[in-house]
Design a protein around this motif. Structure first.
Motif, PDB file in Angstrom:
ATOM      1  N   PRO A  75     -12.363  13.251   3.441  1.00  0.00           N
ATOM      2  CA  PRO A  75     -11.498  12.069   3.263  1.00  0.00           C
ATOM      3  C   PRO A  75     -10.178  12.423   2.592  1.00  0.00           C
ATOM      4  N   LYS A  76      -9.110  11.713   3.013  1.00  0.00           N
ATOM      5  CA  LYS A  76      -7.773  11.953   2.479  1.00  0.00           C
ATOM      6  C   LYS A  76      -7.446  10.899   1.429  1.00  0.00           C
ATOM      7  N   ALA A  77      -6.708  11.304   0.407  1.00  0.00           N
ATOM      8  CA  ALA A  77      -6.312  10.379  -0.656  1.00  0.00           C
ATOM      9  C   ALA A  77      -5.058   9.626  -0.242  1.00  0.00           C
ATOM     10  N   VAL A  78      -5.175   8.308  -0.141  1.00  0.00           N
ATOM     11  CA  VAL A  78      -4.035   7.460   0.190  1.00  0.00           C
ATOM     12  C   VAL A  78      -3.370   7.030  -1.113  1.00  0.00           C
ATOM     13  N   MET A  79      -2.066   7.272  -1.211  1.00  0.00           N
ATOM     14  CA  MET A  79      -1.309   6.922  -2.416  1.00  0.00           C
ATOM     15  C   MET A  79      -0.820   5.479  -2.292  1.00  0.00           C
ATOM     16  N   ILE A  80      -1.402   4.605  -3.094  1.00  0.00           N
ATOM     17  CA  ILE A  80      -1.107   3.174  -3.049  1.00  0.00           C
ATOM     18  C   ILE A  80      -0.308   2.809  -4.294  1.00  0.00           C
ATOM     19  N   SER A  81       0.891   2.298  -4.100  1.00  0.00           N
ATOM     20  CA  SER A  81       1.746   1.964  -5.237  1.00  0.00           C
ATOM     21  C   SER A  81       1.383   0.607  -5.820  1.00  0.00           C
ATOM     22  N   HIS A  82       1.904   0.344  -7.004  1.00  0.00           N
ATOM     23  CA  HIS A  82       1.729  -0.973  -7.611  1.00  0.00           C
ATOM     24  C   HIS A  82       2.324  -2.051  -6.707  1.00  0.00           C
ATOM     25  N   GLN A  83       3.504  -1.801  -6.174  1.00  0.00           N
ATOM     26  CA  GLN A  83       4.134  -2.816  -5.325  1.00  0.00           C
ATOM     27  C   GLN A  83       3.335  -3.057  -4.047  1.00  0.00           C
ATOM     28  N   ASN A  84       2.683  -2.033  -3.517  1.00  0.00           N
ATOM     29  CA  ASN A  84       1.869  -2.219  -2.311  1.00  0.00           C
ATOM     30  C   ASN A  84       0.793  -3.277  -2.524  1.00  0.00           C
ATOM     31  N   VAL A  85       0.056  -3.169  -3.614  1.00  0.00           N
ATOM     32  CA  VAL A  85      -1.021  -4.128  -3.894  1.00  0.00           C
ATOM     33  C   VAL A  85      -0.447  -5.503  -4.214  1.00  0.00           C
ATOM     34  N   ILE A  86       0.635  -5.534  -4.993  1.00  0.00           N
ATOM     35  CA  ILE A  86       1.295  -6.800  -5.309  1.00  0.00           C
ATOM     36  C   ILE A  86       1.749  -7.488  -4.024  1.00  0.00           C
ATOM     37  N   ALA A  87       2.332  -6.724  -3.121  1.00  0.00           N
ATOM     38  CA  ALA A  87       2.825  -7.287  -1.860  1.00  0.00           C
ATOM     39  C   ALA A  87       1.700  -7.882  -1.038  1.00  0.00           C
ATOM     40  N   ASN A  88       0.603  -7.137  -0.866  1.00  0.00           N
ATOM     41  CA  ASN A  88      -0.458  -7.642  -0.008  1.00  0.00           C
ATOM     42  C   ASN A  88      -1.167  -8.835  -0.633  1.00  0.00           C
ATOM     43  N   THR A  89      -1.245  -8.854  -1.962  1.00  0.00           N
ATOM     44  CA  THR A  89      -1.807 -10.022  -2.640  1.00  0.00           C
ATOM     45  C   THR A  89      -0.961 -11.256  -2.340  1.00  0.00           C
ATOM     46  N   MET A  90       0.354 -11.126  -2.457  1.00  0.00           N
ATOM     47  CA  MET A  90       1.243 -12.244  -2.133  1.00  0.00           C
ATOM     48  C   MET A  90       1.121 -12.626  -0.660  1.00  0.00           C
ATOM     49  N   GLN A  91       1.154 -11.642   0.215  1.00  0.00           N
ATOM     50  CA  GLN A  91       1.121 -11.902   1.653  1.00  0.00           C
ATOM     51  C   GLN A  91      -0.136 -12.661   2.061  1.00  0.00           C
TER      52      GLN A  91
END
Length: 577
Positions: free
Chosen positions: A215-231
């Motif tokens: 498995p590969k490590a996906v680098m998820i930023s703070h803004q990525n999670v914030i964005a999808n939560t809003m979306q």
């Protein structure tokens, strides 16, 4: 042709904040979260009923961060986030998110791990992420200790998450111990983030099976999670308003280590004021009891759970599930016939599904309660654009034609850790900007409602999806080739009534094994996998010995031929029966 969300989907009111941690975003009302005074308790144990208010959960997270600062010697504004990586290898608990946000409070990185991992698989994640500490729980402690020892994490940097019915005295600090310690430690200095740091800084390293190797490590930023939560929340709010839903009880069964559970359940639900009823794992009776006891309205599951329900209709009759308004499935497609059978049992339920990936920090498209088209994964969510590309790289401009899905969204992640080749293949640029190649084949249709819906029709990435888990055939093939009875091999997905799909291996044996019985070799090979791989990677589809693995001139395994062979064999078997 670029596809957009339907006209009824609201636009994002502003760009997702790029300079705050996920935890600060979750606490602050200025970004649109439901007022805390009108919110339910964010997490409640579905087995014991134990719960904390929003304020209590936040305070527990702060105290954990203060204790970790002392134990680890870390300060919020010192050193690199890559020096402050902590693994979380645990079943769901009501403190799971408090632990993750405590790591972020120190400007660190959390790497959640699948509890089904073997010691070697967990070791890979801890080693590749550079984890310096590990949170775990009693049921998987033995596996955690083996992996931690292998990567040099000392036992005083291993912490125990409290699970119901698993309290016992151990020589490790628990979450409660850290909280107690936090009371005697000075408050942490505020984070001094600069503009755009939340868009650049990794919050989570979540591991995606990919198409080859480990498995590969996906680098998820703070803004990525914030964005999808809003979306996701803005998308959902349209139907919630139509049905008069202000807050509701949401099932928290999906593993918080998986991107689906982590963002859609553990972040999105509390942000809009909902209460997550946390279950550590799926057990049919406990699952049904929780729905009845807590009057759960929104049930998020994976398709095998729906299949299990349909095979246990007598058990279902014993429980009052009338509180359920919406059942939502993800992580794998839900068959139209299965959906219709469930709706015959519960005709008042709304049943929808969505689609997303670790690389999009979850949701790309989703089903709204007011616009359901069974067999599809719904419509694009706010702030998302998509295009469909044929095998020659040309954009498809008509409905109903297959092609690979490309996605743009503020939730599209930063790339793969220490894997420039994989990042360059998956995250591509053109005149319209940066796109994620999903590797999934889709069709876009316009429904009777006039809205565009997306259907996932095949997986170009060849992943096998076992009860919500992803299995890369190449990973299993590499492991099989280490066995002396395997000269060549290929792994494909075969249908399974309980798990949706399971791996099956086609094996070519070396000439030196000609005198051995097939059943003896098959038993050895199966045990070889069971001894080293997580249970969902076991060869439950069996082993078939063949003379040669079909391959293209370039050496690529022609899995489609093996799938056709398997389908033909099943048809013959069915005809004989």
């Amino acid at each position: 042709m670029v596809f957009y969300p339907p006209p009824w989907v609201p636009k994002l009111p502003f760009d997702p904040p790029d300079s705050v941690t996920i935890g600060d975003f979750m606490r602050s009302e200025i970004y649109g979260r439901r007022p805390i005074a009108k919110s339910r308790n964010p997490f409640t144990c579905g087995l014991t009923g134990k719960t904390y208010t929003v304020a209590e959960s936040n305070r527990r997270s702060d105290l954990i961060a203060q204790a970790l600062s002392k134990v680890m010697g870390w300060e919020p504004n010192a050193d690199s986030p890559w020096d402050k990586v902590i693994g979380v290898f645990s079943f769901n608990t009501i403190d799971y998110l408090s632990v993750l946000h405590a790591v972020h409070r120190l400007s660190g990185i959390a790497t959640p791990a699948n509890v089904a991992y073997s010691a070697s698989e967990l070791e890979h994640q801890l080693r590749s992420s550079g984890a310096k500490a590990l949170f775990t729980c009693v049921p998987v402690l033995e596996t955690a200790l083996k992996a931690a020892k292998a990567v040099g994490i000392p036992e005083d940097k291993i912490f125990i998450m409290d699970l119901p019915h698993h309290s016992q005295k151990l020589p490790f600090k628990t979450v409660e111990d850290l909280i107690e310690m936090g009371h005697s430690v000075p408050d942490l200095e505020p984070l001094k983030w600069v503009k755009g740091q939340g868009a650049r800084q990794v919050a989570f390293l979540c591991y995606s099976s990919g198409t080859s190797g480990l498995p590969k490590a996906v680098m998820i930023s703070h803004q990525n999670v914030i964005a999808n939560t809003m979306q996701y929340c803005i998308f959902e709010d349209v139907s919630r308003k139509q049905y008069g839903v202000e807050t509701q009880a949401v099932l928290g069964l999906l593993p918080f280590s998986h991107i689906y559970g982590l963002v859609v359940v553990a972040h999105s639900a509390p942000w809009r004021g909902d209460e997550v009823i946390v279950l550590p794992r799926f057990e049919l009776t406990e699952y049904l009891q929780a729905i009845e006891r807590f009057k759960i309205n929104h049930v998020l599951v994976v398709p095998p759970i729906v299949v299990r329900m349909l095979s246990s209709k007598d058990v279902l009759k014993k429980y009052d599930l009338s509180s359920v308004r919406m059942m939502f499935t993800g992580a794998a497609p839900l068959g139209k016939e299965t959906a219709e059978e469930l709706l015959q049992l519960y005709p008042k339920w709304h049943l929808g599904q969505g689609y997303g990936l670790t690389e999009t920090s979850t949701v790309v498209c989703s089903t709204s309660e007011h616009d359901i088209c069974q067999g599809t994964s719904g419509s694009l969510i706010p702030g998302t654009r998509a295009k469909v590309v044929d095998p020659d790289g040309k954009e498809i401009t008509e409905y109903g034609k297959r092609g690979e899905l490309f996605v743009q969204s503020p939730s599209v992640t930063l790339g793969y850790l220490n894997n420039e080749k994989a990042s360059a293949e998956a995250f591509v640029w053109d005149e319209d900007g940066r796109w994620l190649r999903t590797g999934d084949e889709v069709i876009v249709t316009k429904t009777d409602s006039g809205n565009e819906h997306i259907s996932i029709v095949d997986r170009l990435k060849e992943l096998i999806k076992v009860k919500g888990h992803q299995v890369a055939p190449a990973e299993l093939e590499a492991h099989l080739l280490a066995h002396p009875a395997v000269d060549d091999c290929a792994v494909i997905a075969v249908p399974d009534a309980r798990d949706g799909e399971v791996p099956k291996a086609f094996v070519v044996t070396p000439a030196s094994m000609a005198s051995r019985k097939d059943e003896d070799m098959a038993a050895e090979i199966i045990k070889h996998v069971q001894d080293h791989k997580a249970h969902y990677k076991w060869l439950k589809g069996g082993i078939e010995f063949i003379d040669a693995i079909p391959k293209s001139p370039s050496g690529k395994i022609l899995r489609r031929l093996l799938r056709d062979k398997e389908k033909g064999a099943r048809r013959v078997k069915g005809a004989k029966m």
